[in-house]
Design a protein around this motif. Sequence first.
Motif, mmCIF file in Angstrom:
data_model
loop_
_atom_site.group_PDB
_atom_site.id
_atom_site.type_symbol
_atom_site.label_atom_id
_atom_site.label_comp_id
_atom_site.label_asym_id
_atom_site.label_seq_id
_atom_site.Cartn_x
_atom_site.Cartn_y
_atom_site.Cartn_z
ATOM 1 N N GLU A 32 -64.116 50.994 10.208
ATOM 2 C CA GLU A 32 -64.319 49.881 9.280
ATOM 3 C C GLU A 32 -63.278 49.821 8.178
ATOM 4 O OE1 GLU A 32 -69.033 49.042 9.590
ATOM 5 O OE2 GLU A 32 -68.434 50.554 8.123
ATOM 6 N N ARG A 33 -62.465 50.860 8.048
ATOM 7 C CA ARG A 33 -61.431 50.873 7.010
ATOM 8 C C ARG A 33 -60.270 51.746 7.481
ATOM 9 N NH1 ARG A 33 -65.841 53.101 5.718
ATOM 10 N NH2 ARG A 33 -66.081 55.295 5.376
ATOM 11 N N ASP A 35 -57.679 54.675 7.737
ATOM 12 C CA ASP A 35 -57.901 56.096 7.524
ATOM 13 C C ASP A 35 -56.547 56.790 7.560
ATOM 14 O OD1 ASP A 35 -58.409 58.892 8.010
ATOM 15 O OD2 ASP A 35 -60.440 58.344 8.636
ATOM 16 N N ALA A 67 -57.662 51.363 12.741
ATOM 17 C CA ALA A 67 -57.902 52.336 11.671
ATOM 18 C C ALA A 67 -56.685 53.216 11.462
ATOM 19 C CB ALA A 67 -59.129 53.194 11.992
ATOM 20 N N ALA A 79 -57.107 46.830 4.779
ATOM 21 C CA ALA A 79 -58.240 46.366 5.574
ATOM 22 C C ALA A 79 -58.655 44.956 5.206
ATOM 23 C CB ALA A 79 -59.427 47.312 5.401
ATOM 24 N N ASP A 80 -58.215 44.443 4.057
ATOM 25 C CA ASP A 80 -58.638 43.118 3.629
ATOM 26 C C ASP A 80 -57.823 42.005 4.281
ATOM 27 O OD1 ASP A 80 -56.400 44.040 2.235
ATOM 28 O OD2 ASP A 80 -56.803 42.729 0.529
ATOM 29 N N ARG A 93 -54.342 44.729 10.472
ATOM 30 C CA ARG A 93 -55.302 45.760 10.869
ATOM 31 C C ARG A 93 -56.349 45.199 11.821
ATOM 32 N NH1 ARG A 93 -54.649 51.335 9.381
ATOM 33 N NH2 ARG A 93 -53.325 51.304 7.559
#
Length: 190
Positions: A32-33, A35, A67, A79-80, A93
Amino acid sequence: MSYDPTGHLLLTPVDREAPLRVRRLRQLGVGERPDPVFDEFADRLAEVTGAPYTMVNFIDEHRQFFAGLHTPDGVRPGADLGAAAAGAGAVSRYMDRDHGYCPHVVVRRKALVLEDVCDYPRFAGNPVVDEIGIRSYLGAPLIDRTGVALGTICVVDTEPRPWGRAGLETIKAMAAELVDQIHRREDGLI
């Protein structure tokens, strides 16, 4: 599997395991984000394969999330940023689930070698060919100890690449290495 009614080309396969995968990814806290550990792994994957673009890719029901990401210019969007915000030819991403070849790898649960995607009619029509310029792909599934295919690691190039058997063995070995790293993280060993 679904087919394009006009050209009968194979489209993104139906992924019945997606809800289970999403639950497992949440349990592991990945997908989800961005790394930094996965970014470092993508950098190492690029070094080993010589590929300009490499990804650690987790897939849900609707999209793919990188990720871990390596690009030739070293830019790693946050991530945005969505695929639409990245613009044509730019790396994001996120990618729609129906773009690229990783969804095929996850559903098939087998590595995929495409030295020149244009040599394979069922893959040449994928949007990443025209929109991003992808010509070569090498990817392997990340199958964890519960049997869930979490996603993939993959390398892509804008030029055809002779990956061969060595490339196939390399991508499979590196996928196993990353799965082991994910398991050690889950077990609190790293």
